[in-house]
Design an enzyme around this catalytic site. Structure first.
Site, PDB file in Angstrom:
ATOM      1  N   CYS A 142       0.833  -1.210   0.000  1.00  0.00           N
ATOM      2  CA  CYS A 142       0.000   0.000   0.000  1.00  0.00           C
ATOM      3  C   CYS A 142       0.873   1.268   0.000  1.00  0.00           C
ATOM      4  O   CYS A 142       1.572   1.514  -0.964  1.00  0.00           O
ATOM      5  CB  CYS A 142      -0.993  -0.030   1.152  1.00  0.00           C
ATOM      6  SG  CYS A 142      -2.360   1.157   0.911  1.00  0.00           S
ATOM      7  N   LYS A 163     -12.083   8.058  -2.682  1.00  0.00           N
ATOM      8  CA  LYS A 163     -11.320   6.948  -2.123  1.00  0.00           C
ATOM      9  C   LYS A 163     -11.569   5.655  -2.892  1.00  0.00           C
ATOM     10  O   LYS A 163     -12.704   5.324  -3.228  1.00  0.00           O
ATOM     11  CB  LYS A 163     -11.711   6.764  -0.653  1.00  0.00           C
ATOM     12  CG  LYS A 163     -10.905   5.719   0.095  1.00  0.00           C
ATOM     13  CD  LYS A 163     -11.349   5.652   1.546  1.00  0.00           C
ATOM     14  CE  LYS A 163     -10.537   4.668   2.345  1.00  0.00           C
ATOM     15  NZ  LYS A 163     -10.969   4.613   3.768  1.00  0.00           N
ATOM     16  N   SER A 192      -7.887   0.249  -0.119  1.00  0.00           N
ATOM     17  CA  SER A 192      -8.380   1.319   0.743  1.00  0.00           C
ATOM     18  C   SER A 192      -7.353   2.444   0.698  1.00  0.00           C
ATOM     19  O   SER A 192      -6.429   2.497   1.505  1.00  0.00           O
ATOM     20  CB  SER A 192      -8.570   0.813   2.178  1.00  0.00           C
ATOM     21  OG  SER A 192      -8.997   1.856   3.032  1.00  0.00           O
ATOM     22  N   HIS A 235      -4.312  -4.593  -0.286  1.00  0.00           N
ATOM     23  CA  HIS A 235      -4.143  -5.225   1.017  1.00  0.00           C
ATOM     24  C   HIS A 235      -4.627  -6.670   0.984  1.00  0.00           C
ATOM     25  O   HIS A 235      -5.658  -7.008   1.570  1.00  0.00           O
ATOM     26  CB  HIS A 235      -4.934  -4.457   2.083  1.00  0.00           C
ATOM     27  CG  HIS A 235      -4.354  -3.137   2.459  1.00  0.00           C
ATOM     28  ND1 HIS A 235      -3.276  -3.011   3.316  1.00  0.00           N
ATOM     29  CD2 HIS A 235      -4.702  -1.887   2.105  1.00  0.00           C
ATOM     30  CE1 HIS A 235      -2.990  -1.723   3.483  1.00  0.00           C
ATOM     31  NE2 HIS A 235      -3.828  -1.022   2.747  1.00  0.00           N
ATOM     32  N   GLU A 237      -3.478  -8.900   2.647  1.00  0.00           N
ATOM     33  CA  GLU A 237      -3.355  -9.412   4.009  1.00  0.00           C
ATOM     34  C   GLU A 237      -4.586  -9.142   4.876  1.00  0.00           C
ATOM     35  O   GLU A 237      -4.700  -9.675   5.987  1.00  0.00           O
ATOM     36  CB  GLU A 237      -2.117  -8.820   4.699  1.00  0.00           C
ATOM     37  CG  GLU A 237      -2.270  -7.418   5.265  1.00  0.00           C
ATOM     38  CD  GLU A 237      -2.199  -6.303   4.232  1.00  0.00           C
ATOM     39  OE1 GLU A 237      -2.222  -5.122   4.634  1.00  0.00           O
ATOM     40  OE2 GLU A 237      -2.095  -6.618   3.027  1.00  0.00           O
ATOM     41  N   ARG A 249     -16.337   2.816  11.160  1.00  0.00           N
ATOM     42  CA  ARG A 249     -15.593   3.842  11.885  1.00  0.00           C
ATOM     43  C   ARG A 249     -15.823   5.222  11.291  1.00  0.00           C
ATOM     44  O   ARG A 249     -15.936   6.219  12.013  1.00  0.00           O
ATOM     45  CB  ARG A 249     -14.097   3.507  11.865  1.00  0.00           C
ATOM     46  CG  ARG A 249     -13.185   4.509  12.547  1.00  0.00           C
ATOM     47  CD  ARG A 249     -11.745   4.293  12.110  1.00  0.00           C
ATOM     48  NE  ARG A 249     -11.559   4.661  10.706  1.00  0.00           N
ATOM     49  CZ  ARG A 249     -10.479   4.309   9.980  1.00  0.00           C
ATOM     50  NH1 ARG A 249      -9.527   3.555  10.522  1.00  0.00           N
ATOM     51  NH2 ARG A 249     -10.377   4.698   8.726  1.00  0.00           N
TER      52      ARG A 249
END
Length: 305
Positions: A142, A163, A192, A235, A237, A249
């Site tokens: 990232c 985004k 992200s 990502h 992972e 969030r």
């Protein structure tokens, strides 16, 4: 073989409940074997979560891995207890004279800043340089992927209008490479981020190979130095609930928060996420460890250079 990780690391109990075999230092010392030494520079804010995510994937190998966590001296994390950092992490200054078979450098929540504006840019770019002579193969993830490409090859990043958030289909451009052994022609990757790379910049640099990309999320994987460096803009992972936690969030607190694409069943946030990337995530990390670390590194680790 399992992973060798520090005694009492929170990830041990979490992963044992998932029936993933991990070995703490005490037991590992009884085995007469040369483990692969992997160092992880964890720049993510939720460090315990990232530790667990990476160890989960690294455990999917028959090789014994000796994991070391590195931290920056020029940055103090706000979301991880200082006791955890002191117990399980070591400053770069303590490790600079050691050699490692593999290294992982994670993302960081600073992508909307110019690189030189990041408070720890001088230290982290020094680590990028150090890795070239002290690590056999380095995996940049990232923000680290963008920063590494900028530092080593002058590749700029570009701001996105909104985004890039969700799970996006990727296409392999070099399926014959060992990093893609066992991959399908298409695979999914979580993203992200607020910035991107342009494929034209990658293709115009003779030192770089574009490995995978997406019609929607753009450049996703780049290789350099015949596998001594990999740059992954997403990502793989991530755990199944990571994007869900991020969405909940931020929703209602920011104006630019959209539903993560291709993530929830029927695009309904009241339903469970659909995990489309787990198998290829395990394959990629296993292939990296096997073909670009284990098969390439010298038995005498001091010969890495």
């Amino acid at each position: 073989m399992p992973l060798r990780i520090p005694d009492q690391l929170p990830a041990i109990d979490i992963l044992k409940k998932e029936n993933i075999f991990v070995m703490d230092d005490t037991r590992a010392h009884t085995q007469d074997i040369r483990p692969l030494k992997i160092v992880i520079l964890n720049l993510m804010p939720l460090k315990i979560t990232t530790e667990t995510d990476l160890i989960r994937l690294l455990s999917n190998t028959p090789l014994q891995l000796d994991i070391t966590f590195m931290k920056l001296k020029s940055h103090t994390p706000k979301n991880t207890p200082i006791e955890h950092m002191m117990m399980f992490y070591r400053d770069f200054d303590e490790l600079r004279n050691k050699k490692f078979d593999g290294m992982i450098i994670t993302g960081a929540p600073v992508e909307q800043l110019d690189y030189e504006e990041v408070t720890y840019w001088e230290e982290v770019s020094g680590i990028f340089e150090w890795a070239r002579t002290h690590v056999m193969s380095t995996l940049y993830i990232c923000w680290a992927a963008q920063a590494g490409l900028y530092y080593h090859y002058g590749i700029p990043k570009y701001p996105l209008q909104k985004k890039m958030f969700g799970i996006f289909k990727q296409h392999t451009l070099t399926p014959y490479l060992p990093i893609f052994r066992g991959f399908d022609d298409e695979f999914f990757m979580p993203h992200s981020r607020h910035t991107e790379l342009h494929r034209e910049d990658i293709l115009s640099n003779p030192h770089l190979t574009l490995l995978a990309e997406s019609a929607e999320s753009g450049v996703s994987m780049v290789m350099a130095r015949e596998g001594r460096e990999f740059f992954i803009t997403g990502h793989l992972e991530y755990a199944p609930n990571t994007l869900d936690n991020e969405y909940r969030r931020d929703v209602g607190k920011r104006d630019d928060v959209e539903l993560p694409k291709n993530y929830y069943l029927d695009d309904d946030p009241k339903k469970e996420p659909v995990v489309r990337w787990r198998a290829h995530a395990n394959l990629l990390f296993s292939n990296w460890i096997n073909y670009y670390v284990y098969q390439a590194t010298p038995y005498n680790i001091e010969e890495i250079g």
